[in-house]
Design a protein around this motif. Sequence first.
Motif, PDB file in Angstrom:
ATOM      1  N   ARG A 237      -9.139 -28.720  14.781  1.00  0.00           N
ATOM      2  CA  ARG A 237      -7.740 -28.712  15.209  1.00  0.00           C
ATOM      3  C   ARG A 237      -6.946 -29.815  14.514  1.00  0.00           C
ATOM      4  NH1 ARG A 237      -5.585 -31.853  18.897  1.00  0.00           N
ATOM      5  NH2 ARG A 237      -7.589 -32.348  19.879  1.00  0.00           N
ATOM      6  N   LEU A 238      -7.518 -31.009  14.421  1.00  0.00           N
ATOM      7  CA  LEU A 238      -6.805 -32.112  13.776  1.00  0.00           C
ATOM      8  C   LEU A 238      -6.615 -31.859  12.286  1.00  0.00           C
ATOM      9  CD1 LEU A 238      -8.427 -35.170  15.563  1.00  0.00           C
ATOM     10  CD2 LEU A 238      -6.120 -34.271  15.872  1.00  0.00           C
ATOM     11  N   LEU A 239      -7.606 -31.246  11.635  1.00  0.00           N
ATOM     12  CA  LEU A 239      -7.438 -30.913  10.227  1.00  0.00           C
ATOM     13  C   LEU A 239      -6.328 -29.888  10.056  1.00  0.00           C
ATOM     14  CD1 LEU A 239      -8.290 -31.135   7.277  1.00  0.00           C
ATOM     15  CD2 LEU A 239     -10.005 -29.358   7.712  1.00  0.00           C
ATOM     16  N   GLU A 240      -6.286 -28.907  10.937  1.00  0.00           N
ATOM     17  CA  GLU A 240      -5.217 -27.898  10.852  1.00  0.00           C
ATOM     18  C   GLU A 240      -3.847 -28.546  11.026  1.00  0.00           C
ATOM     19  OE1 GLU A 240      -6.831 -23.620  12.277  1.00  0.00           O
ATOM     20  OE2 GLU A 240      -6.823 -25.151  13.840  1.00  0.00           O
ATOM     21  N   GLU A 241      -3.745 -29.528  11.919  1.00  0.00           N
ATOM     22  CA  GLU A 241      -2.467 -30.222  12.095  1.00  0.00           C
ATOM     23  C   GLU A 241      -2.076 -30.959  10.819  1.00  0.00           C
ATOM     24  OE1 GLU A 241      -2.812 -32.738  15.492  1.00  0.00           O
ATOM     25  OE2 GLU A 241      -3.007 -31.071  16.912  1.00  0.00           O
ATOM     26  N   ARG A 242      -3.018 -31.605  10.185  1.00  0.00           N
ATOM     27  CA  ARG A 242      -2.733 -32.308   8.927  1.00  0.00           C
ATOM     28  C   ARG A 242      -2.269 -31.319   7.861  1.00  0.00           C
ATOM     29  NH1 ARG A 242      -7.167 -36.006  10.724  1.00  0.00           N
ATOM     30  NH2 ARG A 242      -6.499 -38.143  10.235  1.00  0.00           N
ATOM     31  N   LEU A 243      -2.930 -30.184   7.782  1.00  0.00           N
ATOM     32  CA  LEU A 243      -2.606 -29.201   6.756  1.00  0.00           C
ATOM     33  C   LEU A 243      -1.250 -28.555   7.013  1.00  0.00           C
ATOM     34  CD1 LEU A 243      -6.081 -27.468   6.315  1.00  0.00           C
ATOM     35  CD2 LEU A 243      -5.080 -29.298   4.943  1.00  0.00           C
ATOM     36  N   THR A 244      -0.969 -28.248   8.266  1.00  0.00           N
ATOM     37  CA  THR A 244       0.312 -27.620   8.598  1.00  0.00           C
ATOM     38  C   THR A 244       1.475 -28.511   8.191  1.00  0.00           C
ATOM     39  OG1 THR A 244      -0.668 -26.407  10.443  1.00  0.00           O
ATOM     40  CG2 THR A 244       1.717 -26.720  10.492  1.00  0.00           C
ATOM     41  N   ALA A 245       1.333 -29.816   8.408  1.00  0.00           N
ATOM     42  CA  ALA A 245       2.394 -30.754   8.023  1.00  0.00           C
ATOM     43  C   ALA A 245       2.638 -30.750   6.527  1.00  0.00           C
ATOM     44  CB  ALA A 245       2.032 -32.158   8.490  1.00  0.00           C
ATOM     45  N   ALA A 246       1.652 -30.297   5.757  1.00  0.00           N
ATOM     46  CA  ALA A 246       1.766 -30.267   4.297  1.00  0.00           C
ATOM     47  C   ALA A 246       1.887 -28.841   3.765  1.00  0.00           C
ATOM     48  CB  ALA A 246       0.562 -30.951   3.666  1.00  0.00           C
ATOM     49  N   SER A 247       2.235 -27.898   4.642  1.00  0.00           N
ATOM     50  CA  SER A 247       2.444 -26.495   4.255  1.00  0.00           C
ATOM     51  C   SER A 247       1.176 -25.809   3.760  1.00  0.00           C
ATOM     52  CB  SER A 247       3.546 -26.387   3.183  1.00  0.00           C
ATOM     53  OG  SER A 247       4.749 -26.970   3.636  1.00  0.00           O
ATOM     54  N   ALA A 248       0.021 -26.386   4.048  1.00  0.00           N
ATOM     55  CA  ALA A 248      -1.244 -25.787   3.649  1.00  0.00           C
ATOM     56  C   ALA A 248      -1.841 -25.014   4.822  1.00  0.00           C
ATOM     57  CB  ALA A 248      -2.213 -26.852   3.151  1.00  0.00           C
ATOM     58  N   THR A 249      -2.862 -24.205   4.538  1.00  0.00           N
ATOM     59  CA  THR A 249      -3.456 -23.335   5.552  1.00  0.00           C
ATOM     60  C   THR A 249      -4.971 -23.449   5.525  1.00  0.00           C
ATOM     61  OG1 THR A 249      -1.639 -21.756   5.263  1.00  0.00           O
ATOM     62  CG2 THR A 249      -3.602 -20.971   6.401  1.00  0.00           C
ATOM     63  N   LEU A 250      -5.568 -23.550   6.704  1.00  0.00           N
ATOM     64  CA  LEU A 250      -7.021 -23.498   6.804  1.00  0.00           C
ATOM     65  C   LEU A 250      -7.444 -22.035   6.843  1.00  0.00           C
ATOM     66  CD1 LEU A 250      -9.609 -25.212   7.144  1.00  0.00           C
ATOM     67  CD2 LEU A 250      -9.362 -24.898   9.615  1.00  0.00           C
ATOM     68  N   ILE A 251      -8.129 -21.589   5.795  1.00  0.00           N
ATOM     69  CA  ILE A 251      -8.461 -20.160   5.706  1.00  0.00           C
ATOM     70  C   ILE A 251      -9.799 -19.841   6.344  1.00  0.00           C
ATOM     71  CG2 ILE A 251      -7.087 -19.838   3.625  1.00  0.00           C
ATOM     72  CD1 ILE A 251      -9.783 -19.791   2.070  1.00  0.00           C
ATOM     73  N   GLY A 252     -10.609 -20.854   6.646  1.00  0.00           N
ATOM     74  CA  GLY A 252     -11.891 -20.558   7.256  1.00  0.00           C
ATOM     75  C   GLY A 252     -12.717 -21.793   7.477  1.00  0.00           C
ATOM     76  N   GLU A 253     -13.632 -21.697   8.440  1.00  0.00           N
ATOM     77  CA  GLU A 253     -14.559 -22.782   8.735  1.00  0.00           C
ATOM     78  C   GLU A 253     -15.979 -22.223   8.726  1.00  0.00           C
ATOM     79  OE1 GLU A 253     -15.705 -26.003  12.260  1.00  0.00           O
ATOM     80  OE2 GLU A 253     -14.313 -24.354  12.680  1.00  0.00           O
ATOM     81  N   LYS A 254     -16.878 -22.948   8.078  1.00  0.00           N
ATOM     82  CA  LYS A 254     -18.294 -22.589   8.064  1.00  0.00           C
ATOM     83  C   LYS A 254     -19.071 -23.697   8.775  1.00  0.00           C
ATOM     84  CE  LYS A 254     -17.267 -19.192   5.201  1.00  0.00           C
ATOM     85  NZ  LYS A 254     -17.202 -17.796   5.671  1.00  0.00           N
ATOM     86  N   ARG A 255     -19.687 -23.360   9.910  1.00  0.00           N
ATOM     87  CA  ARG A 255     -20.530 -24.317  10.623  1.00  0.00           C
ATOM     88  C   ARG A 255     -21.979 -24.037  10.252  1.00  0.00           C
ATOM     89  NH1 ARG A 255     -17.781 -25.327  16.643  1.00  0.00           N
ATOM     90  NH2 ARG A 255     -15.722 -25.909  15.813  1.00  0.00           N
TER      91      ARG A 255
END
Length: 538
Positions: free
Chosen positions: A187-205
């Motif tokens: 969630r925190l990474l997505e917040e960082r990316l959203t502020a920079a107009s970037a998108t998290l396209i997927g997560e691999k655990r």
Amino acid sequence: MKFGPVPVSDALGAILAHSVRHEDGVLRKGTVLTEEATRDLARAGIAEVIVATLDATDVHENPAAEALAGAIAGDGLRVEPPFTGRSNLYAETAGVLVVDRAAIDRLNRVDPAITVATRDAYGVVEAGRMVATVKIIPFAVPKARLDEALRIAAGAVRVAPFRPLKVGLVATMLPSLKPTVMDKTRRLLEERLTAASATLIGEKRVDHATGAVAAALDALADEGAELMVVFGASATVDELDEVPAGIVAAGGRVLHFGMPVDPGNLLVLGEIGETPVIGAPGCARSPKENGFDWILNRLLAGLKVTPDDITGLGVGGLLMEIVSRPQPREGGEARPETEGAPRVSAVILAAGRSRRMGGPNKLVATVGGRPLVRIAAEAALASRAESVVVVTGHRADEVATALDGLETRLVHNPDYAEGLSTSLKAGIAALPEDVDGAVVMLADMPGVDAQTIDQIIESFDPDSGALVVLPTFQGKRGNPVLWSKRLFPDLLTVEGDTGGRHLLGTHRDAVVEVETGRAVAVDVDTPEALAAVGGKPA
């Protein structure tokens, strides 16, 4: 330029150095004295004024400032019209500010009359933010000096705009790392990316193993990731460790390991082909600024990051301590905060005056034949909490009687009338010294059982930065709340009729929420609420 006092009769065309008041009004500093102005001054009995008189080779402060600001401004900047020798530069787009520091230093050494100030290089700026200012200190500057400055200035400041990159996340797993921590990290990474107009396209655990990391990176690359971030379940301590080794196994290379920014030392920078890969340090699980942000933001703005860039971050690289940081700077050799499972005690606040109940002491009201305070204490004793402290105040004897026979420690708060904070502090101060945390309970929540308390304790992980555990029901926060001992000093500063809720915003990075059940949102404050849970007044 000549500067000094002159007779008003000789001041025509000069620039007034100081404001002058007279019976007909005021002439402001910087006013170019016209014939009318000099007549007004003479009529007012003013014989002499201090002025600046420009030579033929001087350039007035406003056109000089505007010309220099225009020369400095690179991509993504606009220049505002000058005033009183100042011209400001503003960002036209969100991104990272790029400053040619050497050029700015040279500009500021051309002439004391010429000054240029900027915001920090590589800082994040939003559209409309002022990022630099040019100020001509006197009323003019020699043209030769201005021309020299203009030759140096070309594009010395620009904004590298954020790009809408597709970002992939690899998160490795170990039994010691709880899923709630991994969820929060994403969630925190997505917040960082959203502020920079970037998108998290997927997560691999995946497992914390070289091959698993490599396979996950390959999969994200196939899905179109333009930047990849790896969060290791365990800190990277060597270039042969699982995360950097996984980058190499995926056909990439490690550009640099480590950085002179604290928090952020254990960052890994690599690339697979042309795609950057960041091995994130543990502090990147916090929303507070750390070294990870410095590198991530540059890459999101399309800026190349080299080992020399990273090793040049030491000056200014000592950032604020992060409360959720598993390894505080003090204390010598790194070590876990806890050995084995954290030791947690329960603090039950049972000192209130039951004002909304209209007279009876609600804490000795019964539900199913048991007093409310006894229900809370029995739940705490049946849970994983190692000890139970009950804070009494109003009608303390009645509360003590209701707890008769239970292995609880009673602590009386003589200041209970001053508010909930006094009981909270009394309870925290009474805890054993070797405790790792405390689950703070309200004595009027009969639905909170041992299972609920254990669910909260299970989510407490101080070694991974989960220092506060908040139970929720359908997304709404409730009670009890578990606090790490690292936050006890903050709890002891709370004042008034409040608990530690206001501290949650201060330590947002340390908070983990866990969905439990409706009981954490139901307390008994009124006769109606007591009746709703099937209770009876004492």
